[in-house]
Write a protein that holds these residues in place. Structure first.
Motif, PDB file in Angstrom:
ATOM      1  N   TRP B 447      55.281  65.182  42.150  1.00  0.00           N
ATOM      2  CA  TRP B 447      56.674  65.427  41.769  1.00  0.00           C
ATOM      3  C   TRP B 447      57.338  64.152  41.239  1.00  0.00           C
ATOM      4  O   TRP B 447      58.008  64.163  40.206  1.00  0.00           O
ATOM      5  CB  TRP B 447      57.438  65.962  42.985  1.00  0.00           C
ATOM      6  CG  TRP B 447      58.842  66.396  42.658  1.00  0.00           C
ATOM      7  CD1 TRP B 447      59.245  67.658  42.355  1.00  0.00           C
ATOM      8  CD2 TRP B 447      60.031  65.587  42.599  1.00  0.00           C
ATOM      9  NE1 TRP B 447      60.593  67.684  42.098  1.00  0.00           N
ATOM     10  CE2 TRP B 447      61.100  66.426  42.252  1.00  0.00           C
ATOM     11  CE3 TRP B 447      60.290  64.231  42.794  1.00  0.00           C
ATOM     12  CZ2 TRP B 447      62.398  65.959  42.106  1.00  0.00           C
ATOM     13  CZ3 TRP B 447      61.594  63.763  42.651  1.00  0.00           C
ATOM     14  CH2 TRP B 447      62.629  64.634  42.307  1.00  0.00           C
ATOM     15  N   ARG B 450      55.974  63.143  37.735  1.00  0.00           N
ATOM     16  CA  ARG B 450      56.381  64.125  36.724  1.00  0.00           C
ATOM     17  C   ARG B 450      57.884  64.009  36.407  1.00  0.00           C
ATOM     18  O   ARG B 450      58.290  63.862  35.270  1.00  0.00           O
ATOM     19  CB  ARG B 450      56.056  65.525  37.240  1.00  0.00           C
ATOM     20  CG  ARG B 450      56.015  66.591  36.197  1.00  0.00           C
ATOM     21  CD  ARG B 450      55.494  67.897  36.776  1.00  0.00           C
ATOM     22  NE  ARG B 450      56.311  68.422  37.866  1.00  0.00           N
ATOM     23  CZ  ARG B 450      55.912  68.550  39.120  1.00  0.00           C
ATOM     24  NH1 ARG B 450      54.685  68.187  39.460  1.00  0.00           N
ATOM     25  NH2 ARG B 450      56.718  69.032  40.055  1.00  0.00           N
ATOM     26  N   ASN B 451      58.665  64.011  37.466  1.00  0.00           N
ATOM     27  CA  ASN B 451      60.119  63.959  37.272  1.00  0.00           C
ATOM     28  C   ASN B 451      60.594  62.563  36.872  1.00  0.00           C
ATOM     29  O   ASN B 451      61.586  62.426  36.157  1.00  0.00           O
ATOM     30  CB  ASN B 451      60.851  64.464  38.501  1.00  0.00           C
ATOM     31  CG  ASN B 451      60.736  65.973  38.595  1.00  0.00           C
ATOM     32  OD1 ASN B 451      61.423  66.706  37.908  1.00  0.00           O
ATOM     33  ND2 ASN B 451      59.799  66.450  39.409  1.00  0.00           N
ATOM     34  N   GLY B 452      59.850  61.555  37.332  1.00  0.00           N
ATOM     35  CA  GLY B 452      60.145  60.182  36.921  1.00  0.00           C
ATOM     36  C   GLY B 452      59.972  60.049  35.413  1.00  0.00           C
ATOM     37  O   GLY B 452      60.768  59.400  34.735  1.00  0.00           O
ATOM     38  N   TYR B 454      60.320  62.454  33.128  1.00  0.00           N
ATOM     39  CA  TYR B 454      61.423  63.118  32.424  1.00  0.00           C
ATOM     40  C   TYR B 454      62.735  62.349  32.576  1.00  0.00           C
ATOM     41  O   TYR B 454      63.570  62.320  31.674  1.00  0.00           O
ATOM     42  CB  TYR B 454      61.553  64.575  32.859  1.00  0.00           C
ATOM     43  CG  TYR B 454      60.459  65.405  32.237  1.00  0.00           C
ATOM     44  CD1 TYR B 454      60.481  65.687  30.868  1.00  0.00           C
ATOM     45  CD2 TYR B 454      59.365  65.831  32.968  1.00  0.00           C
ATOM     46  CE1 TYR B 454      59.458  66.387  30.265  1.00  0.00           C
ATOM     47  CE2 TYR B 454      58.325  66.537  32.375  1.00  0.00           C
ATOM     48  CZ  TYR B 454      58.384  66.809  31.016  1.00  0.00           C
ATOM     49  OH  TYR B 454      57.364  67.495  30.414  1.00  0.00           O
ATOM     50  N   CYS B 455      62.855  61.706  33.722  1.00  0.00           N
ATOM     51  CA  CYS B 455      64.022  60.865  33.965  1.00  0.00           C
ATOM     52  C   CYS B 455      64.004  59.693  32.970  1.00  0.00           C
ATOM     53  O   CYS B 455      65.018  59.370  32.347  1.00  0.00           O
ATOM     54  CB  CYS B 455      63.904  60.343  35.385  1.00  0.00           C
ATOM     55  SG  CYS B 455      65.437  59.989  36.123  1.00  0.00           S
ATOM     56  N   ILE B 458      65.048  60.730  29.538  1.00  0.00           N
ATOM     57  CA  ILE B 458      66.516  60.830  29.399  1.00  0.00           C
ATOM     58  C   ILE B 458      67.131  59.429  29.282  1.00  0.00           C
ATOM     59  O   ILE B 458      68.031  59.194  28.473  1.00  0.00           O
ATOM     60  CB  ILE B 458      67.134  61.610  30.590  1.00  0.00           C
ATOM     61  CG1 ILE B 458      66.624  63.060  30.571  1.00  0.00           C
ATOM     62  CG2 ILE B 458      68.665  61.595  30.517  1.00  0.00           C
ATOM     63  CD1 ILE B 458      67.026  63.885  31.779  1.00  0.00           C
ATOM     64  N   ILE B 459      66.605  58.499  30.079  1.00  0.00           N
ATOM     65  CA  ILE B 459      67.128  57.124  30.020  1.00  0.00           C
ATOM     66  C   ILE B 459      66.886  56.538  28.624  1.00  0.00           C
ATOM     67  O   ILE B 459      67.770  55.912  28.034  1.00  0.00           O
ATOM     68  CB  ILE B 459      66.469  56.235  31.117  1.00  0.00           C
ATOM     69  CG1 ILE B 459      66.820  56.746  32.519  1.00  0.00           C
ATOM     70  CG2 ILE B 459      66.859  54.764  30.957  1.00  0.00           C
ATOM     71  CD1 ILE B 459      68.274  56.696  32.901  1.00  0.00           C
ATOM     72  N   ILE B 461      66.574  58.197  25.871  1.00  0.00           N
ATOM     73  CA  ILE B 461      67.505  58.875  24.950  1.00  0.00           C
ATOM     74  C   ILE B 461      68.877  58.209  25.026  1.00  0.00           C
ATOM     75  O   ILE B 461      69.503  57.930  24.007  1.00  0.00           O
ATOM     76  CB  ILE B 461      67.601  60.385  25.279  1.00  0.00           C
ATOM     77  CG1 ILE B 461      66.305  61.106  24.884  1.00  0.00           C
ATOM     78  CG2 ILE B 461      68.796  61.031  24.556  1.00  0.00           C
ATOM     79  CD1 ILE B 461      66.222  62.561  25.334  1.00  0.00           C
ATOM     80  N   LEU B 462      69.332  57.922  26.237  1.00  0.00           N
ATOM     81  CA  LEU B 462      70.659  57.312  26.398  1.00  0.00           C
ATOM     82  C   LEU B 462      70.698  55.890  25.833  1.00  0.00           C
ATOM     83  O   LEU B 462      71.686  55.471  25.239  1.00  0.00           O
ATOM     84  CB  LEU B 462      71.054  57.281  27.873  1.00  0.00           C
ATOM     85  CG  LEU B 462      71.455  58.623  28.502  1.00  0.00           C
ATOM     86  CD1 LEU B 462      71.551  58.514  30.013  1.00  0.00           C
ATOM     87  CD2 LEU B 462      72.795  59.089  27.938  1.00  0.00           C
ATOM     88  N   VAL B 463      69.598  55.156  26.022  1.00  0.00           N
ATOM     89  CA  VAL B 463      69.586  53.762  25.572  1.00  0.00           C
ATOM     90  C   VAL B 463      69.401  53.682  24.053  1.00  0.00           C
ATOM     91  O   VAL B 463      70.069  52.912  23.379  1.00  0.00           O
ATOM     92  CB  VAL B 463      68.470  52.956  26.288  1.00  0.00           C
ATOM     93  CG1 VAL B 463      68.336  51.551  25.705  1.00  0.00           C
ATOM     94  CG2 VAL B 463      68.745  52.859  27.779  1.00  0.00           C
ATOM     95  N   THR B 464      68.498  54.503  23.519  1.00  0.00           N
ATOM     96  CA  THR B 464      68.123  54.300  22.113  1.00  0.00           C
ATOM     97  C   THR B 464      68.463  55.465  21.174  1.00  0.00           C
ATOM     98  O   THR B 464      68.238  55.350  19.979  1.00  0.00           O
ATOM     99  CB  THR B 464      66.605  54.020  21.984  1.00  0.00           C
ATOM    100  OG1 THR B 464      65.908  55.223  22.324  1.00  0.00           O
ATOM    101  CG2 THR B 464      66.144  52.911  22.893  1.00  0.00           C
TER     102      THR B 464
END
Lengths: 315, 477
Positions: B447, B450-452, B454-455, B458-459, B461-464
């Protein structure tokens, strides 16, 4: 009943997973955001530094506002020497009246400068989505500057909600922040009191452009121009609206410039127009491109403008 | 409302939340209402066009099925298809045809007749996708491979589903309609798998495509001022931009649909790793290329089967020229399609020689060479895809061939983001293509990993990510 228990159990399980994921994401966002903030504020050179310094630190007597034609054409030194005032160029490439007005709010919150030059250019009041987008350079200052928030929020109806993320204000700035924090960059300053020099020399005949079209003006920008003037006047700041030289001739009259002139006349503020100055039309070597003077050209222009301001201030 | 806007996410959250509480048999009503709202949001009046096509196709389908004679079926079919094509031509190609005829007339007559017939209507969004799905549906009924749908609501939902109405995939009725009749498919797994696919699509769009678009736009919009080396690099970037943009859009469309319990067909299968242009087209815009294969290429090749190999070559040329024209009313798109037809013809003619050659060289060299050639050829033809005119495209190619002058990059920061984006997308596809079973972060059994992952996505995406980005490229088609 048994089925209900099972679904309740799995619902709780999935809910827990979702909560854990959100917690993980929140923590990661917070940590990365704090790191970016730390290094953003540690910059001591570069464009982001100049923007933060303009908003938070400068106490210069004379400030120059505008976009690239301010940042890359006004050297504060000739004004300092001629007017015996300290000067700083708070202009920023690619920005619009939104930025200039937000920056003015931030400056006025800290102190009252004596003289302000607001650079005006062709199409400055045109309705353009890019003007709103370019407010992005102020995002890192959003949290610490409530006076800017109203203007930054013009970017989109959801803008204030985006700041739920700690990373968002530093979006797309990773490499800039990293480079500005490198030792070699800290030692080598790009700017002279906010002025970013240009060094190329143009070598082409002057062209004529058609400016007869009356494009749509952004009423928010026009109102901000009015507010900019009003706020300077209410604090007894001597304000000059200036249009710097172009290496182009225009057919017609630029709509934005015409409105700016009209507002200046209405508010009784000096408007100094170099856009049709024939001295510059014959000297391509003074330009980096058709709309920006190089450093040699900027020195000549600034010396001339400074002497004009001196005469006006002595009256 | 574009997929990567906050407005769309709010709209989707509302649609999904209500969908989950509605009884299964009423869900299509909500999805259809959402689809009409979504379509009307941009230009309310334009929603009448897809609605007209929907009504027309629905009744034509039933009429074809009910016709008692083969001749009757044929007549109804031809009338229905002609009407649908007429709508498409009116909105999308009328100006192209009138200005081409006017130019031709002026050229022959030596006169200067102005084109007063030009219409100033913008084409309704996704008109090409809607019409192609409608035509495909009618062909299937005509061939008696499919039964005409009697439930108008289900049929309208198939044609107008908001996750695919604007830029595909070109979904087939026989795949989609049964999903509307099945019991509830709103599950945790669908939600998570769909969400993951949507996130990956969002990443490709705003981290890779929109970043590359800044540079490509700056260079191509001022191509006369840029050197050959700059135009070459911008063209390479454009290949990745269009791939990330369109496949990113598709991933988001598939992901959003999956979250609502609908499976749409895969549209991309790592096309830039195709070993030949033929293979590339089996992996790129799969829903459109299979549509053309089924309803265009195969019928032509069968009709001309007496010609032997030349039947396939002829069919390739015709199919790809039309496919190019489908993309837009401009000679650039026709040239793009023609170039695809040309290379496919060459690949067909040299099939044996290439097979023999493959036996003599190592697999890695053969595969690597094939991939490089495919990307290079797609890059070359994409110049026509991106340019505003054939003349502009030829000038760009000429400049690239000279490959001189200073290299332009707006800022080091932009260059770093672009290269990082290209690297990530290439690494992802190479890993999937060659080492898929070795290790997976996205599908890891733990878990945290996998979730790390996707996290982290998202990070990044937010940064770049580019949050002021424009529309998806394929929206214009």
């Amino acid at each position: 009943m048994q089925h209900n228990n099972k679904s309740n159990k799995s619902f709780r399980y999935y809910l827990l997973q979702a909560v854990l994921f959100i917690a993980l994401l929140w923590a990661a966002d917070l940590i990365v955001g704090k790191i970016l903030r730390h290094f953003y504020r540690r910059q001591s050179s570069g464009w982001e530094y100049a923007t933060r310094y303009s908003a938070e630190e400068t106490k210069a007597d004379l400030l120059i506002f505008g976009a690239s034609r301010a940042q890359q054409q006004y050297i504060p030194t000739p004004f300092e020497d001629t007017l015996q005032l300290t000067g700083y160029n708070v202009g920023r490439d690619g920005t619009s009246f939104f930025y200039h007005y937000a920056m003015l709010q931030s400056v006025l919150k800290r102190y009252t400068p004596k003289v302000i030059i607001l650079d005006c250019e062709y199409a400055a009041l045109k309705n353009a989505a890019a003007s709103y987008d370019r407010l992005s350079v102020l995002l890192p200052l959003y949290e610490d500057h409530p006076e800017m928030q109203r203007i930054i929020n013009l970017r989109s109806p959801f803008e204030k909600y985006k700041f739920t993320s700690s990373i968002y204000p530093y979006n797309s700035m990773l490499f800039k922040i990293a480079v500005a924090n490198l030792k070699s960059n800290k030692e080598e300053k790009e700017d002279i009191n906010g002025y970013m020099p240009l060094h190329k020399s143009l070598n082409e005949p002057i062209k004529t452009f058609d400016y007869t079209e009356k494009y749509e003006l952004d009423s928010v920008k026009v109102n901000m121009l009015r507010s900019f003037i009003d706020e300077c006047k209410s604090r007894n700041i001597k304000l000059y609206l200036v249009c710097t030289p172009y290496y182009m001739k225009i057919k017609g009259n630029d709509h934005s410039l015409a409105v700016t002139q009209q507002v200046a006349a209405e508010k009784n503020v000096p408007f100094i127009d170099y856009s049709a100055d024939s001295f510059y039309f014959n000297r391509p070597q003074l330009f980096d491109d058709t709309v920006h003077l190089n450093m040699t050209g900027a020195k000549i222009f600034c010396a001339d403008l400074a002497s004009k301001l001196k005469k006006d201030l002595q009256r | 409302m574009i997929f990567n806007s906050i407005g769309f996410f709010i709209f989707f959250a509302v649609v999904l939340a209500v969908l989950y509480v509605l009884p299964a048999k009423f869900r299509w009503i909500w999805v259809l209402a959402g689809s009409i709202f979504f379509y009307a949001f941009a230009r309310p009046g334009y929603v009448l066009v897809p609605l007209l096509i929907t009504v027309l196709t629905y009744y034509t389908g039933i009429a074809i099925e009910q016709a008692t004679s083969e001749k009757g079926k044929q007549k109804i079919f031809v009338a229905g298809v002609c009407f649908i094509i007429a709508i498409l031509v009116f909105f999308k190609y009328a100006n192209f045809f009138t200005s081409t005829f006017t130019d031709l007339f002026n050229l022959i007559s030596g006169k200067q007749v102005s084109n007063s017939l030009l219409i100033s209507l913008a084409a309704p969004l996704g008109i090409s996708y809607i019409t192609f799905q409608a035509i495909g549906y009618l062909i299937e009924i005509k061939r008696e491979d499919e039964k005409a749908e009697r439930h108008f609501g289900h049929f309208a939902t198939y044609l107008l589903l908001f996750t695919k109405v604007i830029a595909g995939p070109v979904e087939r009725a026989h795949r989609f309609l049964p999903q509307l009749k099945m019991p509830a498919r709103l599950t945790y797994d669908n939600f998570v798998i769909g969400g993951q696919q949507m996130l990956w699509g969002l990443f490709k769009k705003i981290v890779v495509a929109d970043r590359l678009a800044i540079y490509v736009g700056a260079v191509y919009n001022n191509y006369t001022h840029h050197s050959g080396s700059t135009l070459f690099f911008a063209t390479v970037c454009y290949v990745f931009q269009i791939y990330a943009d369109f496949s990113g859009y598709t991933d988001m469309a598939l992901g959003f649909s999956k979250m609502m319990g609908y499976d749409l067909m895969q549209n991309f299968n790592r096309p830039l790793l195709g070993r030949s242009v033929t293979e590339f087209w089996r992996r790129w815009h799969i829903s459109l290329s299979t549509w053309f294969a089924d309803y265009f290429f195969n019928p032509i090749a069968v009709a001309k089967r007496d010609w032997g190999n030349w039947a396939v070559i002829y069919a390739s040329f015709v199919t790809f020229t039309v496919l190019g024209f489908w993309h837009g009313a401009n000679w650039t798109f026709i040239a793009f399609g023609f170039l695809q037809g040309l290379i496919l013809a060459i690949e067909i003619l040299t099939r044996k020689q290439r097979k023999n050659m493959r036996k003599k060289i190592p697999v890695w060299l053969n595969d690597g060479g094939g991939i490089l050639f495919t990307v290079a050829y797609f890059g070359l033809s994409s110049i026509f895809f991106r340019a505003n005119s054939v003349g502009e495209a030829l000038t760009i190619i000429k400049k690239i061939l000279h490959f001189n002058g200073p290299f332009f990059f707006e800022s080091a920061s932009l260059l770093m983001f672009m290269l990082a984006g290209i690297f990530y997308i290439v690494a992802h596809d190479v890993k999937k293509e060659f080492f898929d079973k070795r290790f997976s972060l996205a599908q890891n059994k733990y878990w945290v990993i996998r979730n790390g992952y996707y996290c982290l996505l998202i990070i990044i995406i937010l940064v770049t990510g580019v949050f002021d980005g424009g529309e998806f490229i394929y929206f214009q088609f």
